[in-house]
Design an enzyme around this catalytic site. Structure first.
Site, mmCIF file in Angstrom:
data_model
loop_
_atom_site.group_PDB
_atom_site.id
_atom_site.type_symbol
_atom_site.label_atom_id
_atom_site.label_comp_id
_atom_site.label_asym_id
_atom_site.label_seq_id
_atom_site.Cartn_x
_atom_site.Cartn_y
_atom_site.Cartn_z
ATOM 1 N N TYR A 24 -9.619 -5.463 2.127
ATOM 2 C CA TYR A 24 -9.287 -6.150 0.876
ATOM 3 C C TYR A 24 -9.214 -7.639 1.194
ATOM 4 O O TYR A 24 -8.549 -8.035 2.150
ATOM 5 C CB TYR A 24 -7.929 -5.692 0.346
ATOM 6 C CG TYR A 24 -7.920 -4.291 -0.236
ATOM 7 C CD1 TYR A 24 -8.123 -4.087 -1.600
ATOM 8 C CD2 TYR A 24 -7.712 -3.170 0.562
ATOM 9 C CE1 TYR A 24 -8.109 -2.811 -2.157
ATOM 10 C CE2 TYR A 24 -7.697 -1.885 0.021
ATOM 11 C CZ TYR A 24 -7.902 -1.718 -1.345
ATOM 12 O OH TYR A 24 -7.888 -0.449 -1.876
ATOM 13 N N HIS A 33 -8.833 7.821 6.839
ATOM 14 C CA HIS A 33 -8.481 6.438 7.199
ATOM 15 C C HIS A 33 -6.992 6.342 7.523
ATOM 16 O O HIS A 33 -6.150 6.662 6.699
ATOM 17 C CB HIS A 33 -8.841 5.488 6.051
ATOM 18 C CG HIS A 33 -10.301 5.168 5.991
ATOM 19 N ND1 HIS A 33 -10.797 3.986 5.514
ATOM 20 C CD2 HIS A 33 -11.377 5.896 6.380
ATOM 21 C CE1 HIS A 33 -12.113 3.990 5.602
ATOM 22 N NE2 HIS A 33 -12.489 5.146 6.119
ATOM 23 N N LYS A 85 -5.640 3.850 -7.427
ATOM 24 C CA LYS A 85 -4.702 4.853 -7.939
ATOM 25 C C LYS A 85 -5.197 5.685 -9.117
ATOM 26 O O LYS A 85 -4.603 6.718 -9.442
ATOM 27 C CB LYS A 85 -3.388 4.161 -8.377
ATOM 28 C CG LYS A 85 -2.575 3.633 -7.223
ATOM 29 C CD LYS A 85 -1.890 4.765 -6.472
ATOM 30 C CE LYS A 85 -1.378 4.352 -5.128
ATOM 31 N NZ LYS A 85 -1.955 5.056 -3.997
ATOM 32 N N PRO A 144 -8.320 -1.243 -10.515
ATOM 33 C CA PRO A 144 -8.697 -0.422 -9.356
ATOM 34 C C PRO A 144 -8.145 -0.908 -8.014
ATOM 35 O O PRO A 144 -8.278 -0.205 -7.004
ATOM 36 C CB PRO A 144 -10.237 -0.488 -9.358
ATOM 37 C CG PRO A 144 -10.585 -1.674 -10.170
ATOM 38 C CD PRO A 144 -9.492 -1.885 -11.149
ATOM 39 N N TYR A 146 0.515 3.008 -1.003
ATOM 40 C CA TYR A 146 -0.940 3.164 -0.876
ATOM 41 C C TYR A 146 -1.314 4.610 -0.586
ATOM 42 O O TYR A 146 -2.266 5.147 -1.163
ATOM 43 C CB TYR A 146 -1.505 2.224 0.199
ATOM 44 C CG TYR A 146 -3.013 2.062 0.072
ATOM 45 C CD1 TYR A 146 -3.557 1.026 -0.691
ATOM 46 C CD2 TYR A 146 -3.880 2.956 0.685
ATOM 47 C CE1 TYR A 146 -4.929 0.887 -0.836
ATOM 48 C CE2 TYR A 146 -5.254 2.830 0.541
ATOM 49 C CZ TYR A 146 -5.771 1.792 -0.215
ATOM 50 O OH TYR A 146 -7.139 1.671 -0.362
#
Ligand code: FAD
Ligand code: PHB
Length: 388
Positions: A200, A72, A296, A292, A383
Site C-alpha cells: 500500500y 500472506h 473488507k 476498497p 486487517y
C-alpha cells in the site's frame, strides 16, 4: 414456483448463502439479473480473511482456494518512498489469503451446480412483494415470460445498485453515507508481482496499491479523480503514473505489460440500517459499502451471510426466531468496525486534501503505526478480520 428462501443476486453473498442453506437442507432459489459469464468477468476483491476462508470451507468450496490461494503473513506500507512491513503473523498469529473474488465466485457456482440447486440467470424486472406478510413473493421475467416465486424469506444479496434496498418503504431505513472525491483506476496484467506481499503506497502524487492474483498475475491500482475517463488511460500512461509513486526497489522490480482488464471504481462508505424489514434480510453490498482500501467488502458480505445462514438454520431446525431477530444488530456491529477501519485506511493513505495540516496528520498516523506495537497490533487485528 415455491421455495423456502428466495435469494436476489448471485454475487459472493447470494451464492455463499445459497450453499450454506443447501448444506443445512434449506431450499433456496437464486435470481440473478446478469448472465453467469458476466458475473465472472467482474474483477474485484483479492484479499480474504481467515474467518471468510473458514466459511468457504464450511460451504464445501474451499479446496481450490487452499491449493491455489496465496497465504500472506504480512503487508507492506510505503510512505513517500520508504517501505515498512507489518507482520500479521507476529502481531496476531493470523494470516490472510490472496485469492480472487472471480475464483471464489466460480467455486461457489460450481458447488451450486454440483448439488443441482436452482439459479435463474438473466432474471429481469425482479420485484419484491408483501415483505411484511408471512408469504412474501418475488416476481420477475425469465425468457420473456412473467414468473412468480413464493417463499418464506427473501435475502437481498443484490449489491449496492440492486432492487432489494429500494423496495423498503421510505422512512423505514436510515442511510449513512460518505462519498470520497476520488476513485481507483485498476489494471490486471499477466506480469509477475513486484513483491511477494501487497504494498500500500502513500505518496504526494496519490495512493497506489501493488497487489496480485497469482505469482504470474498482478493487480495494480492508482488513485485517480472520480470523474476520470478510462479511455484517457492507455496502459503506458498507467505504468508511467504508477512508477513515480513506488520506492526504488519496487520500481526496479516492476514488470509492465498489456492490461487484461482495466476499470475505475469510485470510493464510498455507506451503511443502511436496519438490515431486516419483515421477511426481507439485506446482506453484503446491498446493505453497506466500504472503500476498497481495507479489503473488507467481500469479507463483510461473508460475515453477514454467516449470521443470516445460522439464523435461518435456527428458525427451521429449532423453531427459534432469536437469530433472525438479532441479525441486523449483530451484523451491523461488525459492519461499523470494518467501516471505521476502511475509512481510516482511506483517509491515511490517499491524497484527499491540499491542506498541509492534513498531510502532516497522515504522516503522524503512519509514524505512530510503524513505531508503536500497540498501534501495529490494532491495525493487524482489523486487517486479518475481527472475530464473528
Ligand atoms: P455483488 O458482488 O455486487 O453481487 C450482487 C449481485 O446481484 C450481482 O451479481 C448483480 O448482478 C446482482 N443484481 C443486482 N441487481 C439485481 C436485480 N435487480 N435483480 C437480480 N440480481 C441483481 N472486498 C474485499 O473483501 N477484499 C478486497 O480486496 C476487495 N477489493 C475490491 C476492489 C475493487 C476494485 C472493488 C470494486 C471492490 C472490492 N471489494 C473487496 C469489495 C467486494 O468486491 C464487494 O464487497 C463484493 O462483491 C460484495 O458482494 P455482494 O455479493 O454483496 O455484491
Ligand atoms: C485486490 O487485490 O484487488 C485488492 C487488494 C487489497 C485491497 C483492495 C483490492 O485493499
Amino acid at each position: 414456483m415455491r421455495t423456502q428462501v428466495a435469494i436476489i443476486g448471485a454475487g459472493p453473498a447470494g451464492l455463499l448463502l445459497g450453499q450454506l442453506l443447501h448444506k443445512n437442507g434449506i431450499d433456496n432459489v437464486i435470481l440473478e439479473r446478469q448472465t453467469a459469464d458476466y458475473v465472472l468477468s467482474r474483477i474485484r476483491a483479492g484479499v480474504i480473511e481467515q474467518v471468510t476462508m473458514d466459511l468457504l470451507d464450511q460451504a464445501g468450496v474451499g479446496a481450490r482456494m487452499h491449493a491455489d490461494g496465496l497465504v500472506h503473513d504480512g503487508v507492506q506500507i510505503c510512505v513517500d518512498g520508504i517501505r515498512h512491513r507489518l507482520s500479521f503473523k507476529e502481531l496476531t498469529g493470523k494470516t490472510v489469503m490472496v485469492y480472487g473474488q472471480t475464483e471464489i465466485t466460480k467455486d461457489l457456482m460450481d458447488g451450486r451446480a454440483a448439488v443441482g440447486a436452482p439459479t435463474v440467470y438473466s432474471a429481469h424486472d425482479v420485484s419484491l412483494h408483501d415483505i411484511f406478510s408471512d408469504k412474501p413473493r418475488v416476481t420477475y421475467r425469465s425468457e420473456g415470460e412473467p414468473r412468480e416465486l413464493v417463499c418464506d424469506f427473501i435475502a437481498g444479496c443484490d449489491g449496492f445498485h440492486g432492487v432489494s434496498r429500494p423496495s423498503v418503504p421510505a422512512g423505514a431505513i436510515t442511510a449513512y453515507e460518505r462519498v470520497y472525491p476520488l476513485g481507483w483506476l485498476g489494471i490486471l496484467s499477466d506480469t509477475p508481482p513486484v513483491s511477494e506481499e501487497l504494498i500500500y503506497v502513500r505518496h504526494p502524487r496519490g495512493f497506489a496499491l501493488c497487489s496480485m492474483r497469482t505469482p504470474t498475475r498482478s493487480r495494480y491500482y492508482i488513485q485517480c479523480s472520480v470523474a476520470e475517463d478510462i479511455e484517457a488511460w492507455p496502459d503506458q500512461r498507467f505504468w508511467d503514473e504508477l512508477k513515480p509513486r513506488l520506492d526504488d526497489e519496487a520500481r526496479g522490480h516492476l514488470v509492465t505489460g498489456a492490461s487484461i482488464e482495466k476499470s475505475i471504481a469510485p470510493l464510498r462508505s455507506f451503511v443502511a440500517a436496519p438490515m431486516r424489514f419483515g421477511r426481507l434480510f439485506l446482506a453484503g453490498d446491498a446493505a453497506h459499502i466500504v472503500p476498497p482500501t481495507g479489503a473488507k467488502g467481500l469479507n463483510l458480505a461473508a460475515s453477514d451471510v454467516q449470521y443470516l445462514s445460522r439464523a435461518l438454520v435456527e428458525h427451521y431446525a429449532d423453531k427459534s426466531n432469536a437469530g433472525l431477530d438479532h441479525y441486523s444488530e449483530r451484523a451491523l456491529k461488525r459492519v461499523w468496525k470494518a467501516e471505521r477501519f476502511s475509512w481510516w485506511m482511506t483517509m491515511t493513505l490517499h491524497r484527499i486534501s491540499d491542506n498541509p495540516f492534513d498531510h502532516q496528520l497522515q504522516l503522524a498516523e503512519l509514524d505512530y503505526l510503524f513505531r508503536s506495537k500497540a498501534a501495529a497490533t490494532a491495525f493487524a487485528e482489523n486487517y486479518v478480520g475481527l472475530p464473528y
